[in-house]
Design a protein around this motif. Structure first.
Motif, mmCIF file in Angstrom:
data_model
loop_
_atom_site.group_PDB
_atom_site.id
_atom_site.type_symbol
_atom_site.label_atom_id
_atom_site.label_comp_id
_atom_site.label_asym_id
_atom_site.label_seq_id
_atom_site.Cartn_x
_atom_site.Cartn_y
_atom_site.Cartn_z
ATOM 1 N N ALA A 121 0.815 -1.211 0.000
ATOM 2 C CA ALA A 121 0.000 0.000 0.000
ATOM 3 C C ALA A 121 0.848 1.260 0.000
ATOM 4 O O ALA A 121 0.308 2.368 0.048
ATOM 5 N N GLN A 122 2.171 1.100 -0.042
ATOM 6 C CA GLN A 122 3.059 2.254 -0.020
ATOM 7 C C GLN A 122 2.911 3.069 -1.301
ATOM 8 O O GLN A 122 2.528 2.556 -2.352
ATOM 9 N N GLY A 123 3.232 4.355 -1.195
ATOM 10 C CA GLY A 123 3.147 5.236 -2.350
ATOM 11 C C GLY A 123 4.519 5.584 -2.884
ATOM 12 O O GLY A 123 5.379 4.708 -3.040
ATOM 13 N N ASP A 124 4.732 6.860 -3.168
ATOM 14 C CA ASP A 124 6.039 7.338 -3.637
ATOM 15 C C ASP A 124 6.961 7.393 -2.424
ATOM 16 O O ASP A 124 6.809 8.231 -1.541
ATOM 17 N N LEU A 125 7.949 6.490 -2.380
ATOM 18 C CA LEU A 125 8.682 6.212 -1.164
ATOM 19 C C LEU A 125 10.116 6.737 -1.247
ATOM 20 O O LEU A 125 10.800 6.570 -2.253
ATOM 21 N N SER A 126 10.543 7.390 -0.168
ATOM 22 C CA SER A 126 11.940 7.814 -0.019
ATOM 23 C C SER A 126 12.422 7.357 1.356
ATOM 24 O O SER A 126 11.727 7.548 2.358
ATOM 25 N N VAL A 127 13.621 6.762 1.385
ATOM 26 C CA VAL A 127 14.184 6.256 2.632
ATOM 27 C C VAL A 127 15.588 6.835 2.800
ATOM 28 O O VAL A 127 16.432 6.680 1.928
ATOM 29 N N THR A 128 15.797 7.523 3.922
ATOM 30 C CA THR A 128 17.113 8.047 4.270
ATOM 31 C C THR A 128 17.626 7.261 5.454
ATOM 32 O O THR A 128 16.997 7.234 6.511
ATOM 33 N N ILE A 129 18.782 6.598 5.267
ATOM 34 C CA ILE A 129 19.314 5.704 6.291
ATOM 35 C C ILE A 129 20.575 6.324 6.879
ATOM 36 O O ILE A 129 21.505 6.669 6.146
ATOM 37 N N TYR A 130 20.598 6.430 8.198
ATOM 38 C CA TYR A 130 21.732 7.011 8.907
ATOM 39 C C TYR A 130 22.535 5.905 9.579
ATOM 40 O O TYR A 130 22.074 4.771 9.715
ATOM 41 N N ASN A 131 23.737 6.246 10.025
ATOM 42 C CA ASN A 131 24.474 5.344 10.907
ATOM 43 C C ASN A 131 23.807 5.339 12.275
ATOM 44 O O ASN A 131 23.224 6.332 12.691
ATOM 45 N N GLY A 132 23.871 4.207 12.976
ATOM 46 C CA GLY A 132 23.328 4.165 14.334
ATOM 47 C C GLY A 132 21.907 3.661 14.419
ATOM 48 O O GLY A 132 21.189 4.023 15.357
#
Length: 473
Positions: free
Chosen positions: A36-47
């Motif tokens: 059901a997700q739409g226009d998806l952006s994922v920002t991944i950090y350390n930790g």
């Protein structure tokens, strides 16, 4: 008198679990429902922290409406949720993380009546019985027509059929929001939240040519997803740097065998920055599946200037009856002039050298921290087989109540067929209170607590360094 029977079902519920619809027809739930997700952006950090931004198209009515957002991270931090919907305000939000499974379905059925379907292995005939679920504590206890039956897994085919799925159980992690909408119609909703369970690390493969003193470096990004949710066709951005967070997520950090030393650089890298952090965007959208590890190349440099050497550090008043191995050290710089012009995120560098047959062979590894462009890196990769150092306290004389004279001798040996240079370090000194009164080779005070000699040792030979220190203790 009630008869206690032992059935064929454990709490793990190895049978197929199917709910019954209102018309009493068995209707299995599809395990492959589309995201059901739409226009998806994922920002991944350390930790162990990630920012998820999901833009979905919602068809809302006018007034107070309830809207579900399935397929959010199962490790969402609900207090970080931000939802922006044109012409609508948030009244209440809930995160439903009690997921539908055979075990949870049985646990929710305590006090309810279900149908057991047993199949005769010899004839294939099915029999149905109504059973009341009494308890689910290390096993399933049922009341079947006045008799108590404890189910276990003994290989006999049994199915449990439930009249309905409890409203509190969700097939997927779901965020439910109550909105006050001022108009009806379809509009974009931007959902943002922080989540644990998404992480990344950098790894480097370095192939060193010890004949030409050149290094080929390939960098890999390793993405891991243990969030309980798959993120489909997402724009993915990686942030190198330690972001302050109050979350108590645990992340594994390998400890180095020997400390890697770095001379900080002063070159500005040509990649995008976010405040004090560097950004490493993936070139294309990608799907980060739950319980998946994915690797993506981000660096490929050829012919980087490098050199191999040795280092031995002796603690104050360190003395040894036998020679000890010097560290094998690979030195290079991530400067533009050296051929490796980029800021390097923290990670493990694994070093290979070609053998006489031309095959790359692993010779050691160590960790670098976040490294600005233009930095000098001295990477210990192991202990040398042929290059040894024996430190000896020759004499120690008390000059006064607070002054001592210490005579040291360092014997360096080289069993290799070519000359080497060893960086010999005497640590544990005090900059303001230690004087080197005598030495047979000139030292350099690179830091307040150490004296350093660059000692050439001939092929199949040895060298001796002597020094006298005047110290308070």
């Amino acid at each position: 008198m009630r008869k206690i029977l032992v059935g064929c079902l454990a709490l793990a519920v190895p049978f197929g679990v199917m709910p019954i619809a209102a018309n009493a027809q068995e209707a299995p739930i599809s395990p492959t429902a589309p995201s059901a997700q739409g226009d998806l952006s994922v920002t991944i950090y350390n930790g162990d922290v990630a920012l998820v931004q999901d833009v979905r198209q919602l068809d809302l009515g006018n007034g107070r409406v309830r809207q579900n957002f399935p397929d959010v991270s199962a490790q969402i931090r609900p207090e970080t949720v931000s939802l922006t919907v044109p012409d609508a305000a948030i009244v209440e939000q809930n995160f439903d993380f009690d997921l539908l499974s055979p075990s949870s379905l049985m646990e929710k059925a305590v006090g309810e009546t279900i149908t057991l379907i047993r199949t005769n292995p010899a004839t294939g005939a099915e029999t149905r019985e109504r059973a009341k679920v009494l308890a689910v504590n290390g096993g399933v206890v049922l009341d079947i027509g006045g008799r108590i039956e404890v189910l276990r897994d003994d290989g006999l085919p049994v199915r449990a059929v439930f009249d309905k799925v409890p409203e509190s159980l969700r097939a997927r992690p779901t965020l439910s929001v109550t909105l006050a909408s001022t108009r009806a119609g379809t509009r974009p909703a931007t959902l943002s939240y922080l989540s644990s369970g998404l992480g990344w690390s950098a790894d480097y493969v370095a192939l060193f040519d010890d004949k030409s003193d050149k290094l080929d470096v390939q960098g890999w990004i390793t993405l891991t997803n243990t969030s309980g949710t798959t993120f489909t066709n997402a724009r993915t951005l990686l942030v190198a740097g330690d972001v302050g967070s109050n979350d108590d997520g645990n992340s594994y950090m390998p400890r180095p065998r020997r400390a890697t030393r770095m001379q900080p650089g002063t070159e500005t890298a040509g990649r995008e920055q976010l405040g004090d952090f560097y950004l490493y965007p993936l070139a294309e959208r990608t799907t980060i599946a739950d319980k998946q590890t994915k690797q993506v190349s981000f660096l490929d440099a050829k012919g980087v200037a490098a050199s191999a050497g040795y280092r031995f550090e002796n603690g104050w008043l360190g003395s040894a009856d036998q020679s000890r191995s010097a560290q094998s050290v690979l030195r290079f710089a991530n400067s533009g002039a050296a051929g490796l012009g980029d800021a390097l995120p923290a990670g493990t560098v694994r070093v290979y050298i070609r053998d006489a047959r031309g095959q790359p062979q692993f010779t050691g590894e160590n960790r670098i921290e976040h490294t600005p462009q233009g930095s000098g890196i001295a990477l210990p990769t192991g202990d040398a087989f042929d290059v040894k150092v024996q430190p000896t306290v020759v004499a120690r004389t008390k000059l006064s109540d607070q002054r001592w004279r210490t005579q040291m001798r360092y014997r360096l040996t080289n069993a290799r067929g070519r000359a080497v240079t060893v960086e010999l370090v005497q640590s544990g000194l005090d900059w303001t209170d230690t004087r080197v009164t005598e030495e047979n080779r000139k030292s350099e005070r690179q830091s307040a607590g150490s004296a350093v000699w660059q000692v050439p040792v001939p092929a199949n030979g040895e060298a001796v360094v002597t020094a006298t220190f005047d110290t308070r203790y």
